[in-house]
Design a protein around this motif. Structure first.
Motif, mmCIF file in Angstrom:
data_model
loop_
_atom_site.group_PDB
_atom_site.id
_atom_site.type_symbol
_atom_site.label_atom_id
_atom_site.label_comp_id
_atom_site.label_asym_id
_atom_site.label_seq_id
_atom_site.Cartn_x
_atom_site.Cartn_y
_atom_site.Cartn_z
ATOM 1 N N ARG A 433 0.800 -1.245 -0.085
ATOM 2 C CA ARG A 433 -0.004 -0.125 -0.053
ATOM 3 C C ARG A 433 0.758 1.133 -0.125
ATOM 4 O O ARG A 433 1.898 1.221 0.593
ATOM 5 N N VAL A 434 0.325 2.185 -0.724
ATOM 6 C CA VAL A 434 1.109 3.502 -0.877
ATOM 7 C C VAL A 434 0.158 4.513 -0.208
ATOM 8 O O VAL A 434 -1.022 4.401 -0.099
ATOM 9 N N VAL A 435 0.705 5.541 0.384
ATOM 10 C CA VAL A 435 0.023 6.549 1.162
ATOM 11 C C VAL A 435 -0.259 7.589 0.371
ATOM 12 O O VAL A 435 0.857 8.249 -0.139
ATOM 13 N N VAL A 436 -1.135 8.529 0.349
ATOM 14 C CA VAL A 436 -1.590 9.693 -0.128
ATOM 15 C C VAL A 436 -2.363 10.613 0.819
ATOM 16 O O VAL A 436 -3.088 10.182 1.533
ATOM 17 N N THR A 437 -2.212 12.036 0.670
ATOM 18 C CA THR A 437 -3.018 12.666 1.538
ATOM 19 C C THR A 437 -4.000 13.490 0.678
ATOM 20 O O THR A 437 -3.544 14.154 -0.386
ATOM 21 N N ALA A 438 -5.048 13.347 0.986
ATOM 22 C CA ALA A 438 -6.210 13.834 0.120
ATOM 23 C C ALA A 438 -6.604 15.423 1.031
ATOM 24 O O ALA A 438 -6.615 15.378 2.255
ATOM 25 N N THR A 439 -6.742 16.485 0.044
ATOM 26 C CA THR A 439 -7.418 17.786 0.871
ATOM 27 C C THR A 439 -8.630 17.941 0.397
ATOM 28 O O THR A 439 -8.648 18.567 -1.018
ATOM 29 N N VAL A 440 -9.584 18.058 0.790
ATOM 30 C CA VAL A 440 -11.083 18.133 0.580
ATOM 31 C C VAL A 440 -11.247 19.571 0.987
ATOM 32 O O VAL A 440 -11.518 19.959 1.933
ATOM 33 N N LEU A 441 -11.402 20.368 0.034
ATOM 34 C CA LEU A 441 -11.906 21.728 0.212
ATOM 35 C C LEU A 441 -13.374 21.871 0.304
ATOM 36 O O LEU A 441 -14.055 21.290 -0.340
ATOM 37 N N PRO A 442 -13.845 22.794 1.365
ATOM 38 C CA PRO A 442 -15.355 22.839 1.572
ATOM 39 C C PRO A 442 -16.123 23.714 0.344
ATOM 40 O O PRO A 442 -15.673 24.648 -0.219
ATOM 41 N N THR A 443 -17.242 23.080 0.260
ATOM 42 C CA THR A 443 -18.105 23.541 -1.091
ATOM 43 C C THR A 443 -19.133 24.519 -0.270
ATOM 44 O O THR A 443 -19.957 24.171 0.579
ATOM 45 N N PRO A 444 -19.425 25.516 -0.961
ATOM 46 C CA PRO A 444 -20.197 26.628 -0.258
ATOM 47 C C PRO A 444 -21.754 26.216 -0.586
ATOM 48 O O PRO A 444 -22.064 25.526 -1.817
ATOM 49 N N THR A 445 -22.512 26.383 0.271
ATOM 50 C CA THR A 445 -24.109 26.266 0.116
ATOM 51 C C THR A 445 -24.686 27.734 0.218
ATOM 52 O O THR A 445 -24.217 28.673 0.999
ATOM 53 N N ILE A 446 -25.911 27.727 -0.453
ATOM 54 C CA ILE A 446 -26.867 28.918 -0.025
ATOM 55 C C ILE A 446 -28.382 28.251 -0.262
ATOM 56 O O ILE A 446 -28.475 27.411 -1.261
ATOM 57 N N THR A 447 -29.206 29.067 0.190
ATOM 58 C CA THR A 447 -30.637 28.563 -0.040
ATOM 59 C C THR A 447 -31.244 30.119 -0.569
ATOM 60 O O THR A 447 -31.089 31.057 -0.001
ATOM 61 N N ILE A 448 -32.069 29.713 -1.557
ATOM 62 C CA ILE A 448 -32.925 30.841 -2.042
ATOM 63 C C ILE A 448 -34.222 30.389 -2.150
ATOM 64 O O ILE A 448 -34.371 28.986 -2.324
ATOM 65 N N PRO A 449 -35.292 30.946 -2.278
ATOM 66 C CA PRO A 449 -36.681 30.774 -2.430
ATOM 67 C C PRO A 449 -36.805 30.153 -3.965
ATOM 68 O O PRO A 449 -36.273 30.437 -4.964
ATOM 69 N N GLN A 450 -37.847 29.028 -3.977
ATOM 70 C CA GLN A 450 -38.179 28.646 -5.155
ATOM 71 C C GLN A 450 -38.925 29.845 -6.247
ATOM 72 O O GLN A 450 -38.622 29.468 -7.165
ATOM 73 N N LEU A 451 -39.307 30.781 -5.801
ATOM 74 C CA LEU A 451 -39.769 31.869 -6.475
ATOM 75 C C LEU A 451 -39.462 33.199 -6.000
ATOM 76 O O LEU A 451 -39.905 33.548 -4.760
ATOM 77 N N THR A 452 -39.011 34.025 -6.706
ATOM 78 C CA THR A 452 -38.592 35.472 -6.485
ATOM 79 C C THR A 452 -39.698 36.394 -7.370
ATOM 80 O O THR A 452 -39.531 36.047 -8.631
ATOM 81 N N THR A 453 -40.337 37.305 -6.725
ATOM 82 C CA THR A 453 -41.201 38.097 -7.581
ATOM 83 C C THR A 453 -40.653 39.672 -7.651
ATOM 84 O O THR A 453 -39.915 40.113 -6.678
ATOM 85 N N ALA A 454 -41.055 40.268 -8.573
ATOM 86 C CA ALA A 454 -40.852 41.586 -8.761
ATOM 87 C C ALA A 454 -42.018 42.174 -9.653
ATOM 88 O O ALA A 454 -42.660 41.838 -10.540
ATOM 89 N N CYS A 455 -42.111 43.523 -9.453
ATOM 90 C CA CYS A 455 -43.311 44.381 -10.142
ATOM 91 C C CYS A 455 -42.643 44.859 -11.575
ATOM 92 O O CYS A 455 -41.410 45.227 -11.833
ATOM 93 N N GLN A 456 -43.375 44.913 -12.377
ATOM 94 C CA GLN A 456 -43.031 45.295 -13.747
ATOM 95 C C GLN A 456 -42.214 46.620 -13.810
ATOM 96 O O GLN A 456 -41.358 46.822 -14.578
ATOM 97 N N GLU A 457 -42.717 47.404 -12.984
ATOM 98 C CA GLU A 457 -42.089 49.025 -12.836
ATOM 99 C C GLU A 457 -40.869 48.865 -12.160
ATOM 100 O O GLU A 457 -40.147 49.987 -12.023
ATOM 101 N N ASP A 458 -40.596 47.754 -11.317
ATOM 102 C CA ASP A 458 -39.468 47.999 -10.576
ATOM 103 C C ASP A 458 -38.169 47.830 -11.308
ATOM 104 O O ASP A 458 -38.125 47.402 -12.577
ATOM 105 N N SER A 459 -37.185 48.616 -10.801
ATOM 106 C CA SER A 459 -35.641 48.654 -11.546
ATOM 107 C C SER A 459 -34.844 47.588 -11.218
ATOM 108 O O SER A 459 -33.646 47.287 -11.927
ATOM 109 N N GLN A 460 -35.180 46.765 -9.945
ATOM 110 C CA GLN A 460 -34.285 46.002 -9.497
ATOM 111 C C GLN A 460 -34.923 44.667 -9.042
ATOM 112 O O GLN A 460 -36.330 45.164 -8.468
#
Length: 558
Positions: A433-460
């Protein structure tokens, strides 16, 4: 009586091991300081296949002086009689390793190999003596076996019971000569069943040069083999160097001998390098050949370096080493690599290893290795294996250097040391057996709503997110075709001060976007460059409500 020279046919049942000669005596004769002598006589019986005694013949009276060494298998090297010497029946092959210089082959008239019994000290005027039995091999028969200068293994099959052999060196032409005598051995049943490593270990090396088509024969051949034992020292940084020298038409050979015959279709591995180039010129691979043997008989046709059966792999490092992996159909116990004999050929070749055992080689360069083992979210340990050959080997991965249960796959999700082994599919032999060293970098997570609403006259548009992990610092949005047709523009790695507790991402709403649902993919990345999984983003633009209808009575007093 007939002395048989040839192949040992061994069954694949009982494991066999070498039994080396253990006792020797010097019978050399010299006159007036000329004739025969032996240097380092005990080397021929010390059981080390690298060591040799040296038989010397210095001019002298032709036929009257000689260098002669006699060996038998008495377990007591100091014994003065043959009472403890085992007797082997007629037909038992004896293997003798000799080395002769090129300048002797052209005048080889005084070599004798003779089976003997009764090596003893008779006392008195007789002193040490022995008894010849059976037939001897003389120079003519020996020349048929010695196909070049360097080390050769000669197999004789005595036609009478014997206890040992004698080697005599003289010269009918009266020229000086030397010969190295490494050992003599017989094969006998092993006392215990050999394990895979013992059965497949390389135990001996032969090397030298043949004349090829060089005018003037072997004497003018210039090929050399330097450090031949480095090809079997379990060190992939040291090598044997074979070189044709200035005379390309000579042929240089290097032979690795294994402990036992192989299983048919077993794989041989050769690790090599062209020292004269940054990379091996693949067009010149046909100029060296690999010839398997079973004892001294060829086991199949020679295999050129560019044959279709050869798997050639450049190891991923700065060393420019190649690994050749070759399945050999027939059973074999030695591999000869020979180079030269033709013009426009390779002139040098480094041989780092010749092996039948599986071995896991990891990437040499530390930076490359670390890069291969550093990944976001998970690491596939296969990326560390420089000589990954799934056609021939199965691979297993562990969290311990010994024992333990293999991991379900090569993919790991936690930092740490892991151990890799390869298993030969034919023999079941397992690599260290040969030894190796693994470095697992963390993966970011974020939660967003299923639906985001905006009005037609909104600029953002306000995209509200909740808790994040692994510290994202940028976000990207990839809009689908319909959204892009309404003016939504893809965003790539836009910086944002994300809060672990949640917040809002503001993006511009295209003024041309009509009411409807618009789809995109949102991802976030952290400082390590790790990206979240794709998140489906849906923006719903609500239409501008119509003005209210007011019904005012003009006749009203109000």
């Amino acid at each position: 009586m007939v002395l048989l020279l040839g192949v040992v046919n061994e069954g694949r049942g009982q494991d066999k091991v070498r039994r080396y000669a253990t006792r020797q005596h010097d019978f050399s004769i010299a006159l007036l300081g000329f004739g025969g002598s032996i240097d380092n006589a005990s080397n021929a019986v010390n059981g080390n296949p690298r060591d040799a005694s040296t038989l010397r013949f210095l001019l002298g009276a032709a036929g009257l002086t000689y260098a002669e060494q006699v060996v038998d298998f008495n377990p007591n090297p100091a014994a003065t009689n043959a009472s403890g010497s085992p007797t082997f029946p007629a037909g038992t092959p004896v293997f003798i390793k000799l080395s002769l210089p090129a300048n002797l082959l052209g005048v080889l008239t005084g070599i004798v190999i003779q089976p003997i019994t009764n090596l003893r000290n008779a006392g008195g005027l007789t002193g040490w003596t022995y008894t010849n039995v059976g037939s001897q091999v003389t120079s003519g028969g020996l020349l048929a076996l010695l196909n070049g200068a360097g080390e050769s293994e000669i197999i004789i099959t005595p036609n009478a019971s014997f206890q040992g052999v004698r080697i005599r060196l003289t010269s009918a032409l009266g020229v000086s000569a030397t010969s190295q005598f490494f050992h003599a051995y017989v094969m006998e049943d092993a006392s215990v069943t050999l394990n895979c490593e013992e059965r497949n270990a390389p135990i001996d090396v032969l090397s030298g040069v043949r004349a090829g088509s060089v005018e003037g024969g072997i004497v003018n051949a210039t090929g050399t083999v330097t450090n031949p034992w480095n090809a079997r020292d379990d060190n992939t940084t040291s090598y044997a160097l074979i070189s044709t020298g200035v005379q390309l038409l000579s042929e240089v050979f290097h032979t690795t001998i294994f402990a036992s015959p192989s299983t048919p279709n077993q794989v041989v591995r050769v690790l090599l390098q062209d020292p004269g180039a940054n990379l091996l010129d693949l067009n010149l691979l046909s100029t060296f050949q690999i010839q398997p043997y079973l004892r001294n008989t060829v086991a199949g046709s020679p295999i050129s370096g560019n044959a279709s059966t050869v798997s050639l792999r450049l190891l991923p490092s700065s060393s420019n080493k190649y690994e050749l992996t070759i399945p050999v159909t027939s059973s074999f116990d030695r591999i000869e690599i020979k180079m030269g004999g033709v013009a426009e050929a390779l002139t040098q070749l480094r041989i780092y290893e010749v092996s039948r055992l599986p071995r896991v080689l990891v990437i040499d360069d530390p930076t490359e290795l670390a890069t291969a083992l550093t990944r976001c979210g998970s690491v596939d340990l296969i990326g560390a294996i420089a000589n990954y050959q799934p056609d021939y080997y199965n691979y297993q991965y562990y969290t311990a250097s010994t024992g333990g249960s293999p991991l379900p796959s090569s993919v790991v999700t936690a930092n740490g040391n892991y151990y890799i082994e390869a298993i030969d599919k034919i023999t079941g032999c397992v690599s260290p057996r040969v030894v190796v060293t693994a470095t697992v970098l963390p993966t970011p997570t974020i939660t967003i709503p299923q639906l985001t609403t905006a009005c037609q006259e909104d600029s953002q548009i306000h995209i509200v997110y909740s808790a994040t992990t692994a510290a994202p610092i940028t976000y990207s949005i990839d809009w689908n075709t319909e959204a892009e047709s309404m003016g939504f523009v893809d965003i790539e790695n836009s910086s944002h001060n994300f809060s672990p507790t949640g917040g809002t991402i503001l993006i511009n709403k295209p003024s041309a976007a009509i009411p409807g649902d618009y789809q995109g993919i949102l991802i976030v990345k952290n400082a390590s460059g790790c990206a979240s999984e794709n998140l489906n983003l849906t923006i719903k633009i609500q239409p501008k409500p119509p003005p209210p209808l007011l019904n005012i009575n003009p006749h009203s007093q109000y």
